[in-house]
Write a protein that holds these residues in place. Structure first.
Motif, PDB file in Angstrom:
ATOM      1  N   GLU A 101       0.810  -1.220   0.000  1.00 46.08           N
ATOM      2  CA  GLU A 101       0.000   0.000   0.000  1.00 46.08           C
ATOM      3  C   GLU A 101       0.849   1.278   0.000  1.00 46.08           C
ATOM      4  O   GLU A 101       0.636   2.183   0.796  1.00 46.08           O
ATOM      5  N   GLY A 102       1.831   1.337  -0.875  1.00 49.90           N
ATOM      6  CA  GLY A 102       2.661   2.529  -0.983  1.00 49.90           C
ATOM      7  C   GLY A 102       3.655   2.711   0.152  1.00 49.90           C
ATOM      8  O   GLY A 102       4.200   3.798   0.341  1.00 49.90           O
ATOM      9  N   LYS A 103       3.900   1.662   0.893  1.00 50.78           N
ATOM     10  CA  LYS A 103       4.850   1.711   2.007  1.00 50.78           C
ATOM     11  C   LYS A 103       5.844   0.570   1.862  1.00 50.78           C
ATOM     12  O   LYS A 103       5.494  -0.518   1.423  1.00 50.78           O
ATOM     13  N   VAL A 104       7.075   0.824   2.251  1.00 49.75           N
ATOM     14  CA  VAL A 104       8.064  -0.244   2.359  1.00 49.75           C
ATOM     15  C   VAL A 104       8.199  -0.567   3.845  1.00 49.75           C
ATOM     16  O   VAL A 104       8.455   0.326   4.663  1.00 49.75           O
ATOM     17  N   CYS A 105       7.985  -1.820   4.167  1.00 55.33           N
ATOM     18  CA  CYS A 105       8.056  -2.281   5.558  1.00 55.33           C
ATOM     19  C   CYS A 105       9.313  -3.128   5.728  1.00 55.33           C
ATOM     20  O   CYS A 105       9.567  -4.043   4.942  1.00 55.33           O
ATOM     21  N   VAL A 106      10.095  -2.797   6.738  1.00 56.71           N
ATOM     22  CA  VAL A 106      11.332  -3.513   7.037  1.00 56.71           C
ATOM     23  C   VAL A 106      11.162  -4.171   8.404  1.00 56.71           C
ATOM     24  O   VAL A 106      10.989  -3.490   9.409  1.00 56.71           O
ATOM     25  N   GLU A 107      11.184  -5.490   8.420  1.00 58.49           N
ATOM     26  CA  GLU A 107      11.080  -6.233   9.672  1.00 58.49           C
ATOM     27  C   GLU A 107      12.434  -6.845   9.978  1.00 58.49           C
ATOM     28  O   GLU A 107      13.167  -7.233   9.068  1.00 58.49           O
ATOM     29  N   GLY A 108      12.750  -6.937  11.245  1.00 59.09           N
ATOM     30  CA  GLY A 108      14.031  -7.510  11.618  1.00 59.09           C
ATOM     31  C   GLY A 108      14.122  -7.839  13.088  1.00 59.09           C
ATOM     32  O   GLY A 108      13.153  -7.706  13.846  1.00 59.09           O
ATOM     33  N   LEU A 109      15.312  -8.279  13.462  1.00 57.30           N
ATOM     34  CA  LEU A 109      15.621  -8.628  14.853  1.00 57.30           C
ATOM     35  C   LEU A 109      16.849  -7.846  15.277  1.00 57.30           C
ATOM     36  O   LEU A 109      17.817  -7.738  14.519  1.00 57.30           O
ATOM     37  N   VAL A 110      16.811  -7.292  16.470  1.00 56.47           N
ATOM     38  CA  VAL A 110      17.965  -6.604  17.033  1.00 56.47           C
ATOM     39  C   VAL A 110      18.354  -7.360  18.296  1.00 56.47           C
ATOM     40  O   VAL A 110      17.493  -7.768  19.080  1.00 56.47           O
ATOM     41  N   LYS A 111      19.675  -7.574  18.469  1.00 59.09           N
ATOM     42  CA  LYS A 111      20.148  -8.378  19.597  1.00 59.09           C
ATOM     43  C   LYS A 111      21.419  -7.758  20.154  1.00 59.09           C
ATOM     44  O   LYS A 111      22.337  -7.410  19.415  1.00 59.09           O
ATOM     45  N   TYR A 112      21.456  -7.635  21.468  1.00 60.04           N
ATOM     46  CA  TYR A 112      22.652  -7.166  22.172  1.00 60.04           C
ATOM     47  C   TYR A 112      23.519  -8.380  22.484  1.00 60.04           C
ATOM     48  O   TYR A 112      23.042  -9.367  23.054  1.00 60.04           O
ATOM     49  N   ILE A 113      24.799  -8.324  22.107  1.00 59.63           N
ATOM     50  CA  ILE A 113      25.682  -9.475  22.323  1.00 59.63           C
ATOM     51  C   ILE A 113      26.845  -9.156  23.250  1.00 59.63           C
ATOM     52  O   ILE A 113      27.707  -9.996  23.470  1.00 59.63           O
TER      53      ILE A 113
END
Length: 175
Positions: free
Chosen positions: A73-85
């Motif tokens: 719908e006219g949007k770019v969606c970026v999904e991800g995971l963030v992790k502190y190591i």
């Protein structure tokens, strides 16, 4: 004798009806358990695919992994995971994000939310080591469908005014 035989036949029918009812109940319970197990398996498969695919960068004891990038719908969606190591205490919060398409158009997003609340703000005051936190960044008003992103720059708050940069290049977009 006829009464005895009739009573025996009635008893057998009652026993058979009772057994069928018990079998129907047991079948219903087993179907419910099977459906629950299928749902669990689907959830675990999705979680595993999040951890296996996508681009990944590590900067300053923080890892960001892109798991899904798509246009809707006219949007770019970026999904991800963030992790502190790393060791010690760490705050994880996104600041601003840039997206550059192959034609050089620049899009900016100032919000990264948890996967389960895309319009919220992801702020983890005390990140636990080696735990994945899901996020979604949404870029609005994308003018053209793009098959890939030339540069996706995600920044976490910290390390000076510019934040901690994560520069992903050549990111594919599904649509």
């Amino acid at each position: 004798m006829k009464n005895y035989l009739a009573l025996l036949i009635l008893s057998l029918f009652a026993l058979r009806a009772s057994a069928q009812t018990d079998l129907a109940k047991e079948l219903k319970v087993l179907k419910g358990q099977l459906q629950e197990q299928v749902q669990r398996n689907d959830y675990l498969k999705d979680a595993l695919s999040l951890r296996e695919g996508g681009q990944e960068l590590t900067v300053d004891d923080i890892t960001i992994k892109l798991t899904r990038v798509y246009m809707k719908e006219g949007k770019v969606c970026v999904e991800g995971l963030v992790k502190y190591i790393g060791d010690g205490d760490q705050v994880i919060q996104f600041s601003d994000q840039d997206l550059v398409d192959p034609k050089g158009n620049l899009y900016i997003s100032y919000n990264a939310g948890p996967l389960n609340e895309p319009t919220g703000t992801l702020h983890i005051a005390h990140a636990v080591k080696d735990i994945n936190y899901g996020f979604i960044v949404i870029f609005d008003n994308i003018k053209e469908k793009t098959p890939d992103i030339s540069l996706l720059n995600l920044r976490l708050s910290g390390r000076g005014a510019s934040g901690i940069p994560f520069n992903f290049k050549g990111v594919g977009v599904k649509w």
